[in-house]
Design a protein around this motif. Structure first.
Motif, mmCIF file in Angstrom:
data_model
loop_
_atom_site.group_PDB
_atom_site.id
_atom_site.type_symbol
_atom_site.label_atom_id
_atom_site.label_comp_id
_atom_site.label_asym_id
_atom_site.label_seq_id
_atom_site.Cartn_x
_atom_site.Cartn_y
_atom_site.Cartn_z
ATOM 1 N N LYS A 182 0.797 -1.221 0.000
ATOM 2 C CA LYS A 182 0.000 0.000 0.000
ATOM 3 C C LYS A 182 0.833 1.275 0.000
ATOM 4 O O LYS A 182 0.283 2.355 -0.252
ATOM 5 C CB LYS A 182 -0.937 0.006 1.232
ATOM 6 N N VAL A 183 2.123 1.189 0.310
ATOM 7 C CA VAL A 183 2.965 2.387 0.361
ATOM 8 C C VAL A 183 4.249 2.132 -0.418
ATOM 9 O O VAL A 183 4.640 0.979 -0.642
ATOM 10 C CB VAL A 183 3.308 2.783 1.815
ATOM 11 N N SER A 184 4.919 3.224 -0.798
ATOM 12 C CA SER A 184 6.197 3.094 -1.502
ATOM 13 C C SER A 184 7.291 2.659 -0.531
ATOM 14 O O SER A 184 7.142 2.752 0.689
ATOM 15 C CB SER A 184 6.577 4.424 -2.147
ATOM 16 N N LYS A 185 8.396 2.201 -1.081
ATOM 17 C CA LYS A 185 9.512 1.754 -0.244
ATOM 18 C C LYS A 185 10.050 2.896 0.614
ATOM 19 O O LYS A 185 10.389 2.700 1.778
ATOM 20 C CB LYS A 185 10.632 1.187 -1.114
ATOM 21 N N LYS A 186 10.111 4.106 0.030
ATOM 22 C CA LYS A 186 10.637 5.244 0.777
ATOM 23 C C LYS A 186 9.709 5.628 1.933
ATOM 24 O O LYS A 186 10.172 5.885 3.061
ATOM 25 C CB LYS A 186 10.833 6.440 -0.156
ATOM 26 N N VAL A 187 8.411 5.645 1.654
ATOM 27 C CA VAL A 187 7.446 5.977 2.697
ATOM 28 C C VAL A 187 7.474 4.917 3.791
ATOM 29 O O VAL A 187 7.432 5.241 4.986
ATOM 30 C CB VAL A 187 6.025 6.106 2.104
ATOM 31 N N TYR A 188 7.596 3.666 3.387
ATOM 32 C CA TYR A 188 7.654 2.570 4.369
ATOM 33 C C TYR A 188 8.877 2.721 5.272
ATOM 34 O O TYR A 188 8.781 2.562 6.490
ATOM 35 C CB TYR A 188 7.695 1.236 3.631
ATOM 36 N N ARG A 189 10.006 3.062 4.667
ATOM 37 C CA ARG A 189 11.240 3.220 5.440
ATOM 38 C C ARG A 189 11.120 4.374 6.426
ATOM 39 O O ARG A 189 11.503 4.255 7.610
ATOM 40 C CB ARG A 189 12.415 3.460 4.493
ATOM 41 N N ILE A 190 10.566 5.499 5.975
ATOM 42 C CA ILE A 190 10.403 6.660 6.851
ATOM 43 C C ILE A 190 9.429 6.343 7.983
ATOM 44 O O ILE A 190 9.681 6.667 9.154
ATOM 45 C CB ILE A 190 9.920 7.884 6.057
ATOM 46 N N ALA A 191 8.325 5.705 7.632
ATOM 47 C CA ALA A 191 7.319 5.379 8.652
ATOM 48 C C ALA A 191 7.884 4.419 9.698
ATOM 49 O O ALA A 191 7.625 4.565 10.895
ATOM 50 C CB ALA A 191 6.087 4.768 7.986
ATOM 51 N N MET A 192 8.684 3.452 9.255
ATOM 52 C CA MET A 192 9.302 2.512 10.188
ATOM 53 C C MET A 192 10.260 3.229 11.135
ATOM 54 O O MET A 192 10.341 2.903 12.324
ATOM 55 C CB MET A 192 10.046 1.423 9.415
ATOM 56 N N GLU A 193 10.959 4.226 10.618
ATOM 57 C CA GLU A 193 11.933 4.958 11.429
ATOM 58 C C GLU A 193 11.275 5.907 12.415
ATOM 59 O O GLU A 193 11.757 6.083 13.540
ATOM 60 C CB GLU A 193 12.884 5.732 10.511
ATOM 61 N N ILE A 194 10.171 6.485 12.012
ATOM 62 C CA ILE A 194 9.589 7.571 12.794
ATOM 63 C C ILE A 194 8.401 7.125 13.645
ATOM 64 O O ILE A 194 7.939 7.873 14.519
ATOM 65 C CB ILE A 194 9.148 8.717 11.839
ATOM 66 N N ARG A 195 7.915 5.927 13.450
ATOM 67 C CA ARG A 195 6.685 5.491 14.109
ATOM 68 C C ARG A 195 6.804 5.526 15.637
ATOM 69 O O ARG A 195 5.961 6.125 16.316
ATOM 70 C CB ARG A 195 6.309 4.073 13.661
ATOM 71 N N VAL A 196 7.815 4.895 16.194
ATOM 72 C CA VAL A 196 7.957 4.854 17.651
ATOM 73 C C VAL A 196 8.206 6.246 18.233
ATOM 74 O O VAL A 196 7.568 6.622 19.227
ATOM 75 C CB VAL A 196 9.063 3.869 18.066
#
Length: 312
Positions: A182-196
């Motif tokens: 559902k999301v691009s690789k870049k968005v996924y990477r950013i979301a994984m980094e910033i979620r917590v």
């Protein structure tokens, strides 16, 4: 909801009207989010002690048994005070941690985006591509904050659903693949980094968003059988309207809140909220969740032996 009396009042019907009013006062009517807000505020003590909240805030216990969080510095004076308290039998009573309680604020989307931008800036994450920095209209490779916010929502839901048994959900890998589709690789990477860090920023301000209302209520009911039992006694009958517009997490809430009386109304052909997580499959999942079981929540609380716990 509100109680509405239709027709003319009849003196001979006072007893009936009084009974109806008493029944209405015992009825809780609301959306999933409003009902979950009431649950979390009522059980505020358990809210601050949920595993996801404690892990996000880095809350632990020190040697004296006091609650501390990452980033707190214990001075020698603190240690001496702890020793004095230990001698007096009051060990661990003086160190307080900012966490969630019943007075939490509910953030709307604009509040979320404001906080997200602050967290992104703090972690030096740029959503604009370098080539578009001087462009007044923005570049095609720019990422909107709302896109990252939606990705964080998907990740939070994925992590929450992975706590249920693979046999009832198809496994964690399916959820992970679904998010990445559902999301691009870049968005996924950013979301994984910033979620917590984003979750920590919310909780440390005693704030939650609408996703948290659902996810934390589900976690509360999963981890605290006493809370579940209290609500089962309070709400012996559950009715859910527009069931086709519920999400998989909301289906879990229905399962956790239901004992042996549930009425649902829905039409899978009329689902219009799939874009915000609604799953028309909830209609068929409903049959699986409650088929030949006394309690739908038993399937969510399976132990290591694969058998549901004995009903309390």
């Amino acid at each position: 909801g509100e109680y509405v009396q239709y027709g003319n009042a009849d003196p001979n019907e006072n007893d009936v009207n009084d009974s109806s009013r008493q029944l209405a006062r015992r009825t809780t009517v609301g959306t999933f989010h409003s009902v979950c807000s009431k649950i979390l505020r009522k059980f505020s003590k358990e809210l601050g002690d949920l595993p996801s909240v404690r892990n996000c805030l880095g809350v632990t216990k020190n040697a004296a048994g006091a609650t501390i969080s990452q980033g707190e510095v214990q001075t020698e004076d603190d240690d001496m005070a702890s020793e004095e308290e230990e001698e007096e039998g009051n060990s661990g009573s003086r160190v307080l941690v900012q966490t969630l309680d019943g007075s939490f604020n509910i953030l709307d989307q604009s509040d979320q985006l404001r906080l997200l931008k602050e967290v992104l800036q703090k972690h030096n994450i740029q959503l604009k591509s370098p080539a578009s920095g001087s462009s007044s209209g923005g570049g095609s490779n720019d990422i909107r904050p709302i896109t990252v916010l939606n990705a964080i929502s998907l990740l939070n839901t994925r992590d929450a659903m992975s706590s249920t048994t693979p046999t009832s959900r198809g496994g964690e890998n399916d959820e992970e693949d679904d998010v990445q589709k559902k999301v691009s690789k870049k968005v996924y990477r950013i979301a994984m980094e910033i979620r917590v860090p984003f979750q920590r920023a919310k909780y440390s301000q005693n704030s939650i968003d609408f996703d948290d209302l659902i996810l934390l209520s589900r976690e509360l009911l999963l981890h605290h059988s006493s809370v579940r039992e209290i609500l089962h006694r309070r709400w012996r009958h559950v009715l859910v309207d527009e069931f086709q517009d519920t999400s998989r997490v909301q289906l879990d809430l229905v399962r956790l809140l239901t004992t042996n009386s549930l009425f649902s109304v829905g039409d899978g052909d009329q689902s219009i909220y799939s874009w915000r997580g609604a799953s028309p499959e909830s209609m068929s999942d409903f049959e699986v969740a409650f088929h030949d079981r006394r309690h739908g929540w038993e399937g969510l609380l399976r132990g290591g032996n694969g058998r549901p716990p004995h009903p309390n």
